[in-house]
Design a protein around this motif. Structure first.
Motif, short mmCIF file in Angstrom:
data_model
loop_
_atom_site.label_atom_id
_atom_site.label_comp_id
_atom_site.label_asym_id
_atom_site.label_seq_id
_atom_site.Cartn_x
_atom_site.Cartn_y
_atom_site.Cartn_z
N THR A 247 -4.75 12.89 10.15
CA THR A 247 -3.68 11.64 10.08
C THR A 247 -3.66 11.02 8.76
O THR A 247 -4.64 11.45 7.98
CB THR A 247 -4.27 10.40 10.91
OG1 THR A 247 -5.62 10.14 10.45
CG2 THR A 247 -4.43 11.11 12.34
N ARG B 235 1.48 9.01 12.90
CA ARG B 235 0.41 9.10 11.78
C ARG B 235 -0.16 10.46 11.84
O ARG B 235 -0.88 10.73 10.84
CB ARG B 235 -0.42 8.12 11.97
CG ARG B 235 -0.15 6.52 11.74
CD ARG B 235 -1.08 5.60 11.41
NE ARG B 235 -1.78 5.87 10.49
CZ ARG B 235 -2.97 5.25 10.10
NH1 ARG B 235 -3.72 4.59 11.01
NH2 ARG B 235 -3.85 5.73 9.23
N ILE B 236 -0.06 11.26 13.06
CA ILE B 236 -0.61 12.56 13.01
C ILE B 236 0.23 13.59 12.49
O ILE B 236 1.38 13.59 12.54
CB ILE B 236 -0.71 12.92 14.44
CG1 ILE B 236 -1.68 12.09 15.22
CG2 ILE B 236 -1.18 14.36 14.75
CD1 ILE B 236 -1.94 12.21 16.88
N LYS B 237 -0.51 14.38 11.52
CA LYS B 237 0.18 15.19 10.53
C LYS B 237 0.03 16.61 11.19
O LYS B 237 1.02 17.39 10.86
CB LYS B 237 -0.34 15.15 9.31
CG LYS B 237 0.00 13.89 8.58
CD LYS B 237 1.27 13.58 8.68
CE LYS B 237 1.59 12.09 8.23
NZ LYS B 237 2.81 11.55 8.40
N VAL C 92 -4.58 6.35 18.62
CA VAL C 92 -3.92 6.85 17.36
C VAL C 92 -2.37 6.78 17.55
O VAL C 92 -1.94 7.54 18.58
CB VAL C 92 -4.42 8.37 17.12
CG1 VAL C 92 -3.81 8.78 15.85
CG2 VAL C 92 -5.99 8.51 17.15
N TRP D 61 -5.55 10.98 3.24
CA TRP D 61 -5.44 11.64 4.71
C TRP D 61 -6.94 11.58 5.22
O TRP D 61 -7.68 11.59 4.54
CB TRP D 61 -4.91 13.00 4.58
CG TRP D 61 -3.40 13.39 4.46
CD1 TRP D 61 -2.43 12.21 4.14
CD2 TRP D 61 -2.99 14.30 4.21
NE1 TRP D 61 -1.33 12.76 3.80
CE2 TRP D 61 -1.52 14.11 3.73
CE3 TRP D 61 -3.16 15.80 4.46
CZ2 TRP D 61 -0.46 14.89 3.57
CZ3 TRP D 61 -2.10 16.72 4.15
CH2 TRP D 61 -0.95 16.39 3.73
#
Length: 80
Positions: free
Chosen positions: A54, A43-45, A39, A61
């Protein structure tokens, strides 16, 4: 250079946005077991005890279930 973490991901939920009543439009995908995925950290929120959120294509999302502990994922992100 992009940074990645390797996480065991399982079932997921895609958020497609909101309808005219401001209700989230969700698509749930259930899979058997978990598989390892790389990952991209950018891109990780967010990360919760159950999901890694993500971003995805076209402003969507994805909420991914993951196998590792919250503390393990937190440490992976700190090590990047």
């Amino acid at each position: 250079m992009k940074k990645y973490i390797e996480v065991s991901m399982g079932s997921f939920m895609i958020s497609h946005g909101y309808d005219q009543n401001n209700k989230e439009i969700e698509e749930r995908v259930v899979v058997d077991g978990f598989s390892k995925k790389l990952v991209a950290v950018d891109r990780i929120k967010s990360v919760s005890e159950k999901y890694i959120l993500t971003d995805y294509l076209d402003g969507r999302w994805i909420y991914w279930e993951y196998l590792e502990s919250y503390e393990e994922v937190k440490q992976m992100l700190a090590d990047v």
